[in-house]
Design a protein around this motif. Structure first.
Motif, PDB file in Angstrom:
ATOM      1  N   LEU A 275       1.032  -1.243  -0.072  1.00  0.00           N
ATOM      2  CA  LEU A 275       0.111   0.016   0.192  1.00  0.00           C
ATOM      3  C   LEU A 275       0.885   1.332  -0.041  1.00  0.00           C
ATOM      4  O   LEU A 275       2.024   1.109   0.391  1.00  0.00           O
ATOM      5  CB  LEU A 275      -0.889   0.037   1.185  1.00  0.00           C
ATOM      6  N   ASP A 276       0.425   2.208  -0.477  1.00  0.00           N
ATOM      7  CA  ASP A 276       0.863   3.523  -0.297  1.00  0.00           C
ATOM      8  C   ASP A 276       0.367   4.112   1.043  1.00  0.00           C
ATOM      9  O   ASP A 276      -0.557   5.139   0.903  1.00  0.00           O
ATOM     10  CB  ASP A 276       0.590   4.440  -1.570  1.00  0.00           C
ATOM     11  N   LEU A 277       1.212   4.092   1.941  1.00  0.00           N
ATOM     12  CA  LEU A 277       1.152   4.781   3.187  1.00  0.00           C
ATOM     13  C   LEU A 277       1.262   6.215   3.338  1.00  0.00           C
ATOM     14  O   LEU A 277       0.841   6.952   4.036  1.00  0.00           O
ATOM     15  CB  LEU A 277       1.440   4.027   4.427  1.00  0.00           C
TER      16      LEU A 277
ATOM     17  N   TRP B 107       2.797  -7.487   9.374  1.00  0.00           N
ATOM     18  CA  TRP B 107       2.036  -6.579   8.559  1.00  0.00           C
ATOM     19  C   TRP B 107       2.992  -5.146   8.346  1.00  0.00           C
ATOM     20  O   TRP B 107       3.287  -4.707   7.265  1.00  0.00           O
ATOM     21  CB  TRP B 107       0.650  -5.998   8.992  1.00  0.00           C
ATOM     22  N   PHE B 108       3.656  -4.505   9.565  1.00  0.00           N
ATOM     23  CA  PHE B 108       4.248  -3.349   9.314  1.00  0.00           C
ATOM     24  C   PHE B 108       5.639  -3.777   8.665  1.00  0.00           C
ATOM     25  O   PHE B 108       6.255  -2.871   7.859  1.00  0.00           O
ATOM     26  CB  PHE B 108       4.688  -2.721  10.962  1.00  0.00           C
ATOM     27  N   ALA B 109       6.165  -4.922   9.086  1.00  0.00           N
ATOM     28  CA  ALA B 109       7.526  -5.505   8.447  1.00  0.00           C
ATOM     29  C   ALA B 109       7.420  -5.564   6.868  1.00  0.00           C
ATOM     30  O   ALA B 109       8.097  -5.278   6.036  1.00  0.00           O
ATOM     31  CB  ALA B 109       7.802  -6.732   8.903  1.00  0.00           C
ATOM     32  N   LYS B 110       5.905  -5.981   6.388  1.00  0.00           N
ATOM     33  CA  LYS B 110       5.832  -6.179   4.959  1.00  0.00           C
ATOM     34  C   LYS B 110       5.982  -4.832   4.421  1.00  0.00           C
ATOM     35  O   LYS B 110       6.521  -4.584   3.280  1.00  0.00           O
ATOM     36  CB  LYS B 110       4.697  -6.870   4.674  1.00  0.00           C
ATOM     37  N   GLN B 111       5.027  -3.838   5.053  1.00  0.00           N
ATOM     38  CA  GLN B 111       4.902  -2.625   4.155  1.00  0.00           C
ATOM     39  C   GLN B 111       6.293  -1.912   4.189  1.00  0.00           C
ATOM     40  O   GLN B 111       6.353  -1.086   3.164  1.00  0.00           O
ATOM     41  CB  GLN B 111       3.820  -1.913   5.003  1.00  0.00           C
TER      42      GLN B 111
END
Length: 279
Positions: free
Chosen positions: A107-109, A161-165
């Motif tokens: 995603l583009d956070l 999830w944070f690690a993936k992003q």
């Protein structure tokens, strides 16, 4: 992909070493050009760089589970991954949402970063800085992300999830983060094998384990277990938890590395038991 502003930290600076190996190579060239006595201090410098690189000591990133949950709940609400409050949903629904989010493309956070609370922004930047430090300073500067007060498998899926992003973990690639649960209270110590079984059965976390060569780091906490059940119950439950996890290694074909978090005062279970009793 998470690619938030890094200010001057991300600037490419000329005439700098990409890593300590380049520095050691130049030091070695100078040592070879000098006699033994003239190169004494250079050899000491090379030894220091060989032992400590540019980072001196390896760091850990440790944060309470509630901080990760608060951040991911706010982000998922902005992205429309959940209707209502993620934190109020039953655990199985939370797992379903986390699995869907882990299956989704990157995603583009950056698009929502400015609209997030300062605490959530800080959590995102923690993972960005984690990756920046490994990219720009040394792969050995930081490895573990310790999840304090870990109570469920979902706590580690949040971190995944944070690690993936942030680019610290990619499926079918070598991961650059060790997601480490910290089991502290009596009930969490007793639940540790169940939590690890659940994680092993989860397809996303299992892929993470494979990227770590089926290696899982676990922190065992003394402080809260002592406050929770007293020093004797704490030590008994700690011993049982360790025994159960060692048995689980063979069952799941995972190699655990257990390390102990032990404070320095009697109230935090620090020091030898006999010293506390004599006092």
């Amino acid at each position: 992909m998470l690619n938030l502003p890094q200010s001057a930290l991300s600037e490419n600076r000329p005439y700098t070493y990409a890593n300590s190996k380049e520095f050691i190579k130049d030091i070695t060239i100078m040592i070879d050009a000098l006699d033994f006595h003239s190169s004494v201090y250079l050899r000491e410098l090379r030894d220091l760089a060989t032992l400590a690189g540019f980072h001196l000591m390896q760091l850990d990133f440790r944060q309470h589970r509630d901080v990760f949950w608060s951040a991911i709940a706010e982000i998922f609400a902005h992205l429309g991954f959940v209707q209502g409050d993620l934190l109020l949903l039953p655990q199985d629904e939370q797992t379903h949402i986390l699995n869907n989010a882990l299956s989704a493309p990157l995603l583009d956070l950056n698009a929502i970063y400015a609209n997030l609370s300062p605490q959530t922004q800080e959590t995102l930047l923690s993972f960005v800085n984690f990756k920046w430090a490994r990219d720009r300073i040394s792969d050995n500067i930081i490895d573990s992300c310790i999840v304090s007060m870990c109570q469920s498998a979902n706590d580690l899926l949040c971190v995944l999830w944070f690690a993936k992003q942030s680019g610290l973990w990619r499926k079918d690639e070598k991961t650059r983060i060790s997601i480490s649960p910290l089991f502290e209270t009596i009930s969490d110590l007793e639940s540790a094998p169940k939590i690890l079984r659940t994680l092993h059965a989860n397809p996303h976390y299992n892929a993470y384990l494979l990227s770590r060569k089926s290696y899982q780091e676990i922190m065992i906490g003394y402080s809260d277990s002592s406050k929770d059940g007293g020093i004797f119950a704490s030590n008994y439950c700690l011993r049982k938890a360790i025994e159960n996890l060692l048995c689980l290694e063979e069952e799941l074909n995972i190699k655990f590395r257990l390390f102990h978090g032990r404070g320095g005062s009697v109230s935090r279970s620090g020091g030898a038991l006999e010293d506390a009793l004599n006092a």
